[in-house]
Scaffold this active site. Sequence first.
Site, mmCIF file in Angstrom:
data_model
loop_
_atom_site.group_PDB
_atom_site.id
_atom_site.type_symbol
_atom_site.label_atom_id
_atom_site.label_comp_id
_atom_site.label_asym_id
_atom_site.label_seq_id
_atom_site.Cartn_x
_atom_site.Cartn_y
_atom_site.Cartn_z
ATOM 1 N N TYR A 151 0.817 -1.116 -0.024
ATOM 2 C CA TYR A 151 -0.012 -0.132 -0.033
ATOM 3 C C TYR A 151 0.866 1.264 -0.016
ATOM 4 O O TYR A 151 1.809 1.390 0.758
ATOM 5 C CB TYR A 151 -0.805 0.089 1.106
ATOM 6 C CG TYR A 151 -2.077 -0.720 1.111
ATOM 7 C CD1 TYR A 151 -3.502 -0.206 1.024
ATOM 8 C CD2 TYR A 151 -2.079 -2.170 1.058
ATOM 9 C CE1 TYR A 151 -4.583 -1.250 0.910
ATOM 10 C CE2 TYR A 151 -3.145 -3.111 0.927
ATOM 11 C CZ TYR A 151 -4.505 -2.532 0.938
ATOM 12 O OH TYR A 151 -5.544 -3.342 0.843
ATOM 13 N N HIS B 232 -16.698 -5.475 -3.026
ATOM 14 C CA HIS B 232 -15.301 -5.861 -2.531
ATOM 15 C C HIS B 232 -15.088 -6.817 -1.815
ATOM 16 O O HIS B 232 -15.359 -6.921 -0.654
ATOM 17 C CB HIS B 232 -14.800 -4.136 -2.259
ATOM 18 C CG HIS B 232 -13.132 -4.610 -1.928
ATOM 19 N ND1 HIS B 232 -12.402 -4.452 -2.996
ATOM 20 C CD2 HIS B 232 -12.405 -4.475 -1.063
ATOM 21 C CE1 HIS B 232 -11.282 -4.812 -2.736
ATOM 22 N NE2 HIS B 232 -10.935 -4.736 -1.383
#
Length: 614
Positions: free
Chosen positions: A202, A384
Amino acid sequence: MWHAWVLVCGLLPLASPQAAMGLRFSKALDKAGAVLLSWDFDRSTRVILFELHAQTTGWLGFGLSPNGGMDGADIVIGGVFPNKTVYFSDYHSIGKALPAIDEKQDYKLVSLMENGTSTCMRFSRHFRTCDPNDMDITEDTMRVIFAYGMDDIIHYHTSRRGTKSIYLLQEDSPSRMSNPSTVLIKELRIPNFTIPATETTYACTFVALPEVTSKHHIYKFEPIIQAGNEEMVHHIVLYTCPRGANLSTPTGVCQDRRLGDPFTWCFQNLVAWAVGGEAFQFPSDVGISLGTPDDPTHVMMEIHYSNFKSTAGTQDNSGMRLYYTSEVRTYDAGILEVGPTIMESIFIPPMVESFKTYGLCKIGNFTMKSPNVTELKVFAVVLHTHLAGRAVQVAHFRNGSQIGFLGRDMNYDFNLQETRLLLNISTLRMGDEIVVECTYNTMDRKNITVGGLGTKDEMCMGFLYVYPRNNISNCMSVPNTLPIAQAIGKNVSSIEQAVMAIRSFQWDAVSAQMFEVMLKESTHFIHLLSPKGFLNGGLGQIPNITKPTYPPCLGMTDDNMPGHDGMPHPDPPGDALSHYGSKGSHTSPAWFLLLLLLSFQAGLFAWIPGSPAL
């Protein structure tokens, strides 16, 4: 490439004036652009119309598949012989055998034509036929398969095949929506980030939103994916940052951010994109507000990279392109994230074909930016999960009864995470409940799968686009795992100990099934996230989700075969195929079956067992 080619294909002499009309939706099915699928549908008649274009003068094959492969696929095959007669039939595939012709021919040919380089096949079908050899066409993601040959002898297609996940029954696409007369564009990019040679990264960077001196609205956003990095960029999320925050921290890895880290200061979703998605345009009366004292001036852009090949040294400048306008819209949009919390709520035993996890949200404790606002309108959703996800439902309850869905995909594909407009805008009122249910398959895993940020970890989320914007950005729940851990024989006295016990337990099929039931029936603690931090959202239980009801089955008879607009048009008398294809063409189904049989006996069919698509 295919945009120009479609114009050529569209100039072919069509069998009827209706077939020359354009269709609303289209997707290139292959990377080279040699195959294009266009389609349209009519919800009132529940009829869908397809047109398949391919750069070939041979046979074309189209199918709907339960998993992207041949087994169980619902197939049509057609083409134009050198003598200008056409052939077209409805098939189904069973295991590794040659596709069999359906006894009930539910696909109806509208036109089939070719020029010297290309073939176009237009055909139609009802959403539901109740033929056991046909797949229902639903609001779920559909796996489309295709193949084609270079001549009219139907044999193994080598590399001329493929599969693509498509949301067929979608609402209108951004390309067809009207744009404001004043259009401004701002690109937000991560600056020359080197993707680490690790599976999950990330990366975060602070970027300024457009500087405006009066109220504006963002009305559209689209991802900017650096060429060559498409397989690595998993998602891009913009989080709003509070005014006055110190945003001097340089771009860097941020999945290990902790409380107090500057990257934790920005947590309310502004917009979100995930793999498979494209541009998204808001309805004409809705936008994301810019330029007022309540609006952010900066965002944190978070990009999730999945580097499964551990490639080193890849530079990335991906990001988000924002379209905004000074033409102010009626409503300010926001995002409400719902589902179970990630780290403490998701535990999926290995070697299970189906395992469900749940999240609960109660709207009653929300605080609104405007005190006279008592309801929210939901107009779009992003569902998701990660790789093990197979289905996601976001159910809506009022006064203890289910009143609908805010999102549902029972054929979920990790590689197609689009922002989808709802068919009808749904209203959330104070006291309503939202239940998120995710279904997973871990038959390929030997160890327990837990919630986490890694692509092989799991998530279960619904991102609801709502208006008016409110102060709550997240409404998520945690099951009480303490009694669950004790029920499986673990001596624990805290939630933290329970989580560790569940993660280390040796699961089998029986205990996994019991665990799923206990997770659903446990008390859920609801957490709300506002600009002031986490708030107590109360307690709750997961109610049962009811499947939607479906309309009755309809067959494609000669008196309701649709034309280009999806409306019934009566067929002329005579043979059912006599008015398709070029003028004067005629195909006898019996003659075509004989041709297929002779081709098979001659060894010209070579359908490779286990091929992934047609």
